[in-house]
Design an enzyme around this catalytic site. Structure first.
Site, PDB file in Angstrom:
ATOM      1  N   ASP A 181      -5.717   8.966   9.803  1.00  0.00           N
ATOM      2  CA  ASP A 181      -3.903   8.773  10.520  1.00  0.00           C
ATOM      3  C   ASP A 181      -3.625   9.158  11.753  1.00  0.00           C
ATOM      4  OD1 ASP A 181      -4.244   7.730   8.195  1.00  0.00           O
ATOM      5  OD2 ASP A 181      -3.371   9.764   6.880  1.00  0.00           O
ATOM      6  N   GLU A 219       0.497  -1.095   0.342  1.00  0.00           N
ATOM      7  CA  GLU A 219      -0.082  -0.015   0.201  1.00  0.00           C
ATOM      8  C   GLU A 219       0.856   1.071   0.189  1.00  0.00           C
ATOM      9  OE1 GLU A 219      -2.723  -0.271   2.939  1.00  0.00           O
ATOM     10  OE2 GLU A 219      -3.675  -1.642   2.824  1.00  0.00           O
TER      11      GLU A 219
END
EC number: 4.2.1.20
Length: 280
Positions: A61, A50
């Site tokens: 995040d 990824e």
């Protein structure tokens, strides 16, 4: 292009093990070092990569990946540059699946049709766009599927039986189960509950189910690998890279190896949890 993803999981099943899916941020700490890290991942044992898209407002995040995104943006990394890195990666590796992971805004700004053309040409296999729910499939998901790109959905501990069919409806490649609530890299998953959740999802789909968020060590990876089709590790790798940097966020002589070393540990953990090979 989902063929590369399908082939990766088929190889892992034949070996009786889960896949190791590794996440790094494109352009962190600079484009050239980022390419070297990307190239090192499969050599160290990653089955799928990824590649994060730097963005100024990464709501899902945690601190480590936010900091990585800021380093990448400071180094001038953008979506066009990220696709260029993948093109260069493909010159030496036409087998490892690459999935872009990020937010919709940079793609929308780039222009969806143009982005999909360029992503396909670069050798991208799939997309994870964390802020596009199924209700907005016409924005990017359906056009991506038409181009042959996998559109990979996130399922979470709060995804109930009523919501799960919508999450799975247009998912391709694999399903990404987020093992904790909250942002990335902030807690360790409850391994028992993760196994139960994976079983619940696999009752609704034939797609592989990978588990991420909170996996930091080879031992963690082994625990997850016993009950899932794949293990995703991101924040721990981004942290390893960050700790290797010189003052001013410059790459050090050991930056690539710092990431590769942890990937080898994680790969060993995944392989230590091997199941009976498919067909055995």
């Amino acid at each position: 292009m989902t063929a590369r993803i399908d082939a990766a999981f088929a190889r892992c099943r034949a070996e009786g093990r889960a896949a190791l899916v590794t996440y790094v941020m494109a352009g962190d700490p600079d484009p050239e070092t980022s390419l070297k890290v990307l190239e090192a991942l499969p050599k160290a044992g990653a089955d799928i990569v990824e590649f994060g898209l730097p963005f100024t407002d990464p709501m899902a995040d945690g601190p480590a990946i936010q900091a990585a995104g800021l380093r990448a943006l400071k180094a001038g990394q953008d979506l066009r540059g990220t696709l260029a890195l993948v093109r260069r990666f493909r010159e030496g590796d036409d087998q490892t699946p690459v999935v872009l992971m990020g937010y919709y805004n940079p793609i929308h700004t780039y222009g969806v049709p143009h982005f999909l053309e360029d992503a396909q040409a670069a050798g991208i296999d799939g997309l994870i766009v964390v802020d596009l729910p199924p209700e907005e499939d016409e924005e990017l998901c359906l056009p991506a599927l038409e181009k042959g790109l996998a559109f990979i959905r996130l399922a979470t501990p709060t995804t109930d039986e009523a919501r799960l069919p919508a999450v799975l409806a247009n998912t391709a490649g694999f399903v990404y189960y987020v093992s904790i609530t909250g942002v990335t890299g902030t807690a360790t998953p409850d391994f028992g509950r993760v196994s139960q959740a994976v079983s619940r999802i696999t009752a609704h789909t034939n797609l592989p189910v990978v588990v991420g968020f909170g996996v930091k060590t080879g031992a963690h990876a082994a625990e997850i690998a016993r009950g899932a089709d794949g293990v995703v590790v991101g924040s721990a790798l981004v942290d390893a890279l960050a700790r290797s940097l010189e003052p001013g966020d410059r790459a050090g002589s050991g930056t690539v190896e710092a990431v590769a070393s942890l990937v080898r540990e994680l790969a060993q953990g995944v392989r230590s949890a091997a199941k009976a090979p498919a067909g055995a």
